[in-house]
Design an enzyme around this catalytic site. Structure first.
Site: not given
Length: 1455
Positions: A148-149, A153, A197, A200-201, A428, A430
């Protein structure tokens, strides 16, 4: 060897570079800087300096973790390059900054280019997928993953934008527009701010973009995975809920949003849990974001009423979170909601449900006991949990409806996609301090993706070896199938979890115990461990890292239940959308998580904890997740995958800050290092035989080798002598393969051979220099001796000359001294005599002066007395004269004053005064009649003045004469009238001065706006021309056929009604039938004046230029090409013009207009068939002004179509001819950069196809330009039109070549810069030879010329930097720095540009650039506005035209 560069571990930097202080051999136990226990424990070796900053990690000689990390750091920090290849993987580092590398000019630069030739970029991966799909007609997929970040996206968004541009027209069609419109919608509903982020999605998505047979986008389909529904009801500190909630709260003051009854975001429980500081994201505007979301929904066909229904549901979710549930009863086992609760009322009104029912079922639920249904109250905590579950379920259903609506809008209409490209934006690997069900599912998905990735990389390696026919053995790589079997296998983690969820009294403790018994005791798994200090957790050894999962919450999240009673209330809603969301239960087979991420809410609906299992949905979240993941893997396996791994360089979100610990952690997790391991296990280094021979010729020998077979035989013969171990290399059909480290060995051998050769050369050169120095010294000694002896002889001769000169000087001096003495004595004597005689003469003169003075005094006194007497007499006379003249002057003054007040003066100041004077005269006549009417003469004179027959002076004299005679009879009204007229005159004069000042101010304002209006005019003209080009493509062929019949009718009319006078050149009317420049009755504008004729050019199948006059092809469609080429330029235009003039001269205006209309229609039809042309226009008596704009539009259209045809010919050969062609033979073959020309892992099979044809050169470009110039020259066009056309084409050549140069590292070298400069000089010389430099064509080549000069100048000292900045004034700061960064030496004699030099240049450029906008690439699509000068038609008559018989228009002959 001592001095070798190695990498040693470091706790802060992970790996640091070091050098060996002494030689090492196996068995040594010495410690230098790194303890060595065995040969296997040796530190990793560093790569040569020439490979630093390599854009493909697999091209490194030593493939290991420190080399990868160092190369990424150098490219990211020193070169500001965020993209790097790693075999088939594109590694993308998030810069946390806006970079100017995603514009349309960058898309144009990457479109159609080979992936291996360009700098790494997300557009390069997209282009590779697009070209593979169109060439092989096979589905492709782009897998984008990362933390994330990390920028997943944004990468997916740019990928979709690239497909929308290259897969659509010049302007976006509705399909591409809808595909891009899905991004802001999904970001609003599925993205949120987290600690890592700001955007973040919180879900995964897989978008399949469908393409038609022509490669254009015809539809798309989106699949979403794992929406994080728990974020709707809970956010951690410094985090936010989904963006859409804050956008609605910020827009609450809009008129249409007031019905939602929203307040600020901090007033809602579901949006304020992250803290007040997290409510606003820096740099974002929630109001504008909501506007973008609404526009996107409109584009996708969501009506405004449905949008408001959507917003009502979202607002209802926020109000539901503020519903206050209070506990009651003993021990708080009951709960209730106050009847006056405002939030519940707003929630019920927005959703259109019964308030009392909703309040009841939020605090109660049904329970089946013995076949009977009982209503049981819930405690306060249970009611809160039920409320939150309902909110999550509502948002999940709304998200599902949004995705369904998007897919409905993106679905292909009318045709089925030929192939598709899937873009997977997936989370990804985590790992956190506390990992739960969400992280478990995410890491499980990454295990599956990593397995697919490993097998695909291995398959590519295998295909490469088979294609080269290598005797290879199976490459061993780490397969994570045991870990996947542990999770999804029989009695695996997921099976045991589902089994425990089906148990009535299942718990996390029982599930953990089953895991320990099955995977630690019964069948121990190497990937499963039990924590030492916990009995409610388990550890799984994933491919990336070891992760400990806490069992708490697994069962509840896997069940994901929501009570059925509130759902039934929502199903009965008065809102159609709300009822639609809950009419059917959610279907299984999709991924969802309650606290994780969910694309479709899949929560089980139940009536209570004691209800039977058959009343629940049997599919758990894990089971649905497993099914969806299996479908995703099947979809990916059926496509050709392309991988993008996004890396987060730091956790502080600082621009261009690199944290090696975080980076290496993500590299291990995303599979980049696994790619390195697989590549290193085989033959990672591969060279073609020609490249290998060019680089290592000094080691191979063979000076007479020329063809490919000889080179291959020489390599196979010499390589075993260089590398004794045959396992370290292998010969293929077209390449030679090396294992890791062998290229570094060859580099060392090459350096030693060159050093030995250098020592020999130095010895010979030093001996030659010593002998040359001796000969020079001997020659210098003899020369010095010769000059010394000559100097001594000259000195003796000078002494003799000096002695003789001294004697002569003495003699002369003595003679001069004696003569001087004689002259002095004689002068003294003469002086004494002169003074004596002067004294006597002055004495006599003084006596004469005294006598004359006395006489003068007497005469002066007498004269003064006489003058005094004269002045007295004259003063008296003058006094008398003044009195007389004063009286006469007064009389004249009165007369002139009266004359100044005359009627004519007032008439000049104000015409209205004449009426006043008429009234004054009437009054004077009345007074005269009263006094007896004795003065008829004066009255008659006044009437003559009024009538304009006598002058104003006479009239005024008569008036004042009348006044003198009858001064007592003139009334006072006349005087008052005169004063009023004078005042009116003064006011008019003042008003005139005010108007003049105002007019001057308006002129100044108009002058200031002139430049602005001129620029706007050029811009509007360019836009108008673009709109015209689009309009002409939309015209229907039906109109052309209908109006072509009109042209046939008009020509038949002129066949019957042709007048012989026109052919004889004898006009019968005042308007001559000859082409003259007589004034016209029609007001022609500047844009309506057209060039004499415009060529019609098209390329036939043999690529020869055929030039015809368009009207010739229209009037004479059966004429042959050779006959058309032999016709005079503009013949058909002149014939048509004479026809129009004939109709105009004969007065038949309808026929003239009909002929013009048919001509315009025919020209449009010819343009649609690819033929270009225009018509001449001259003044006529018939009003044809409505055809002026039509003909002007055709001029612009034909000009643009002509350039479009030429640009389509030039576009494929610009880069090969201007950048890649070697017009100076042998210049670039002197040295090849290490790894610079090698392709990436899995060589492109198109390489052989590309090399089979002849490479384009500058001759091909000049041929195309020459053909266009010849076509324009044959039609006698004005020079300005030709200059404008070549200015546009020169901009295309220069911009395309420069953009490609800025994106290709292999082009940035000294030798290549010299080649490019020579190629550009050929184009420049060609333009000057055709005298086209006046239009600015040559000036547009200046940026490309300066770029080539930048590659050739020195780049070491500060003086070089100042000279570089001064000379490259046509390049932007980003372009100069980019070229310096990409500069790559192609020989050992060159050096890289140091970072210190680049920083010095950047400092100097900051002073020069000022506030200029950052610009890296030039706009290839820039269109210069075109203007057509007006040229008067030549005076040609009809009888002067020579019409050939081959045209078959005999009816135009003289009769």
């Amino acid at each position: 060897k001592s001095g070798a560069s190695v990498w040693v571990p470091d706790p802060d930097e992970v790996w640091v570079s070091a050098k060996l202080l002494q030689d090492y051999s196996p068995g040594d136990k010495n410690e230098v800087l790194y303890p060595v226990a065995s040969p296997a424990g040796l530190p990793p070796l560093g790569n040569p300096d020439i490979l630093e900053g390599e854009n493909d990690l697999t091209a490194l000689s030593f493939l290991h973790e420190p080399a990868v990390l160092h190369n990424l750091r150098v490219r990211f920090l020193d070169y500001s390059s965020i993209y790097t290849y790693c075999g088939i993987v594109l590694v993308a580092l998030n810069p946390y900054d806006q970079l100017p590398i995603y514009g349309e000019e960058v898309i144009d630069a990457y479109s159609g280019q080979d992936m291996a030739d360009m700098e790494p970029h997300i557009f390069s991966v997209a282009e590779e997928a697009y070209r593979t799909m169109t060439r092989e007609e096979k589905n492709q997929s782009i897998i984008i993953s990362g933390e994330s970040g990390a920028g997943k996206t944004v990468s997916a968004k740019f990928t979709m934008r690239y497909f929308a541009v290259v897969g659509g027209a010049a302007q976006q069609t509705s399909v591409e527009e809808r595909v891009l419109a899905s991004n802001p919608i999904m970001e609003s509903f599925g993205n949120a701010k987290t600690t890592r982020n700001n955007n973040s999605s919180r879900f995964g998505k897989y978008i399949e973009i469908g393409f038609g047979r022509k490669g254009d986008i015809i539809g798309a389909n989106m699949k979403t995975y794992l929406l994080e529904k728990s974020r709707v009801v809970f956010q951690s500190s410094q985090e936010r809920n989904y963006h859409i909630f804050y956008q609605l709260c910020s827009s609450r003051n809009l008129p249409e949003m007031r019905v939602l009854q929203l307040d600020a975001a901090e007033t809602f429980h579901y949006t304020n849990q992250g803290g007040r500081d997290s409510l606003q994201i820096p740099g974002t505007d929630d109001i504008m974001d909501l506007e973008h979301t609404r526009n996107a929904l409109t584009i996708l066909g969501v009506l405004p009423e449905q949008q408001m229904e959507l917003f009502r549901i979202l607002a209802a979710v926020l109000h539901l979170g503020n519903v206050h549930i209070q506990a009651s009863g003993r021990g708080g086992d009951r709960s209730y909601i106050d009847r006056e609760d405002r939030s519940l009322g707003v929630f019920s009104n927005l959703l259109g449900v019964e308030r009392t029912q909703m309040a009841h079922w939020l605090c109660h639920h049904k329970l089946a006991v013995g076949g009977e249904m009982l209503v049981k109250p819930m405690s306060g905590q249970q009611a809160l949990e039920a409320r939150d579950a309902l909110a999550k379920h509502v948002y999940g259903q709304l998200f599902m409806w949004t995705v369904t609506r998007l897919n409905s809008a993106l679905r292909a209409q009318g045709q089925r996609p030929k192939a598709f490209i899937g873009v997977l934006d997936i989370y990804g690997f985590e790992t956190f301090e506390k990992n739960s069900f969400e992280q478990f599912c995410i890491n499980y998905a990454n295990e599956k993706l990593q397995q697919q990735f490993n097998r695909h990389v291995f398959q590519l390696e295998q295909e490469e070896y088979v294609r080269e026919e290598l005797p290879w053995s199976r490459i061993e790589f780490s397969d994570n199938q045991p870990c996947i079997a542990l999770i999804e296998g029989q009695l695996g983690v997921l099976d045991l979890l589902d089994e425990e969820c089906r148990m009535p009294k299942g718990s996390e403790e029982n599930w953990a115990r089953k895991l320990y018994d099955q995977h630690q005791s019964n069948k121990p798994s190497p990937h499963f461990r039990k924590p030492r200090m916990s009995n409610s957790a388990f550890i799984i050894l994933h491919f990336a890292d070891m992760v400990q999962y806490e069992c708490d919450g697994f069962l509840e999240k896997n069940r994901d239940t929501v009570f059925e009673e509130p759902i039934n209330v929502l199903r009965a809603s008065q809102s159609e959308l709300v009822a639609e969301l809950f009419q059917q239960a959610p279907a299984g087979g999709n991924l969802s998580l309650s606290a994780g991420k969910s694309s479709i809410p899949n929560g089980s609906l139940c009536s209570g904890p004691g209800k039977r299992a058959h009343r629940e949905h049997k599919l758990t979240v894990s089971f649905q997740f497993r099914q969806s993941l299996q479908l995703l893997m099947e979809a990916l396996n059926s496509t050709t995958p392309h991988y993008v791994r996004c890396i987060k360089p730091n956790d502080l979100k600082e621009p261009f800050v690199f944290d090696p610990k975080r980076a290496v952690q993500q590299l291990r997790a995303c599979g980049v290092l696994e790619t390195i391991r697989i590549s290193a296990a085989g033959f990672p280094s591969r060279w073609t035989y020609a490249e290998f021979y060019s680089r290592y010729r000094v080691l191979l020998g063979g000076s007479g080798v020329r063809n490919q077979e000889q080179i291959q035989a020489l390599c196979q013969l010499a390589l075993p002598q260089l590398i004794p171990d045959p396992e370290q290399y292998c010969f293929g059909k077209t390449k030679v393969f090396f294992r890791a480290g062998q290229v570094a060995l060859l580099e060392r051998l090459r350096a030693e051979r060159l050093r030995a050769a250098g020592v020999i050369i130095q010895s010979w050169v030093k001996g030659w220099l010593g002998r040359r120095r001796y000969h020079k010294t001997r020659w210098a000694t003899l020369t010095i001796q010769r000059y010394t002896r000559g100097a001594l002889a000259r000195r003796l001769a000078d002494m003799l000359r000096y002695t003789k000169a001294a004697v002569v000087i003495q003699k002369t001096y003595r003679m001069v001294a004696i003569r001087q003495m004689f002259l002095t004595i004689r002068k003294a004597t003469v002086t004494i005599q002169a003074f004596t005689r002067g004294t006597l003469a002055r004495r006599q003169h003084r006596l004469a002066v005294v006598e004359r003075a006395a006489v003068l005094l007497q005469s002066a006194v007498r004269g003064w007395l006489a003058r005094q007497a004269f002045r007295r007499v004259r003063a008296a006379v003058v006094l008398v004269q003044c009195c007389v003249r004063r009286k006469a002057a007064r009389r004249e003054l009165l007369r002139r004053k009266a004359e100044a007040r005359s009627v004519e003066k007032f008439r000049e100041l104000n015409k209205g005064m004449e009426v006043k004077l008429m009234q004054l005269q009437l009054r004077a006549d009345h007074q005269v009649r009263e006094t007896g009417g004795c003065f008829g003469t004066e009255r008659e004179g006044a009437g003559m003045v009024v009538s304009g027959w006598i002058g104003p002076g006479v009239f005024m004299r008569l008036l004042f004469g009348l006044y003198d005679r009858f001064s007592g009879t003139i009334p006072m009204q006349c005087t008052q009238e005169l004063q009023a007229l004078q005042a009116e005159r003064n006011s008019l004069r003042k008003e005139k001065e005010d108007l003049s000042a105002r007019f001057l101010a308006q002129e100044k304002c108009a002058a200031q706006q002139d430049k602005t209006l001129t620029a706007e005019l050029d811009e509007e003209r360019r836009k108008y021309q673009g709109l015209l080009r689009e309009f002409t493509r939309l015209e229907q062929r039906y109109d052309n056929l209908r109006e072509m019949s009109m042209l046939t009718e008009v020509l038949m009319f002129y066949q019957l009604a042709w007048v012989p006078v026109c052919l004889l050149g004898q006009p019968k009317t005042a308007s001559e039938l000859a082409l003259t420049s007589a004034p016209a009755k029609v007001d022609y504008e500047k844009k309506g004046q057209f060039i004499k004729s415009l060529c019609v050019s098209k390329f036939n199948t043999n690529h020869h230029l055929v030039v015809l006059c368009l009207p010739t092809s229209l009037c004479f469609p059966d004429v042959r090409v050779d006959v058309g080429l032999s016709l005079p330029p503009g013949l058909a235009a002149k014939v048509l013009f004479l026809c129009v003039r004939q109709a105009d001269g004969s007065g038949d205006k309808a026929r003239a207009r009909s002929l013009c209309a048919a001509t315009v229609t025919a020209i449009k039809g010819a343009l649609k068939e690819g033929i270009l042309g225009t018509e001449d226009l001259v003044p006529l008596t018939t009003d044809l002004s409505d055809f002026i704009r039509a003909l002007s539009d055709l001029c612009i259209q034909s000009y643009q179509q002509l350039l479009s045809v030429t640009e389509s010919r030039l576009q494929p050969i610009i880069v090969p001819s201007m950048l890649e062609s070697e017009m100076i033979p042998g210049l670039s073959a002197s040295g090849v950069k290490l790894g610079g020309s090698r392709k990436r892992t899995g060589s492109d099979p198109r390489a052989g196809e590309r090399g089979a044809g002849e490479a384009p050169s500058m001759a091909a470009v000049l041929r195309v330009l020459g053909a266009l110039h010849m076509a324009l020259s044959r039609q006698a066009l004005p020079p300005t039109v030709t200059e404008q056309a070549f200015r546009q084409l020169t901009h295309l050549l220069s911009a395309s070549a420069l953009n490609s140069l800025l994106l290709r590292k292999d082009m940035c070298s000294w030798s290549r810069g010299l080649q490019i400069r020579y190629n550009v000089s050929l184009l420049e010389e060609w333009l000057r030879s055709r005298e086209l430099q006046a239009g600015g064509a040559v000036a547009l080549l200046e940026p490309l010329i300066q770029a080539t000069q930048l590659l050739q100048v020195g780049k070491k000292t500060e003086a070089d930097a100042q000279a570089l900045v001064h000379s490259c004034n046509a390049l932007s700061t980003q372009q100069i720095v980019k070229i310096l960064t990409l500069y790559t030496p192609h020989s050992d004699l060159e050096e890289r540009v140091t970072l210190n030099f680049i920083r010095v240049v950047q400092g100097l450029l900051k002073e020069r650039s000022g506030n200029q906008a950052p610009q890296l690439l030039l706009d290839v699509r820039r269109v210069f506005p075109v203007t057509f000068p007006y040229l008067p038609p030549s005076p040609i008559r009809a009888d002067q035209l020579d019409i050939p018989d081959s045209l078959k228009i005999s009816f135009l002959r003289r009769t």
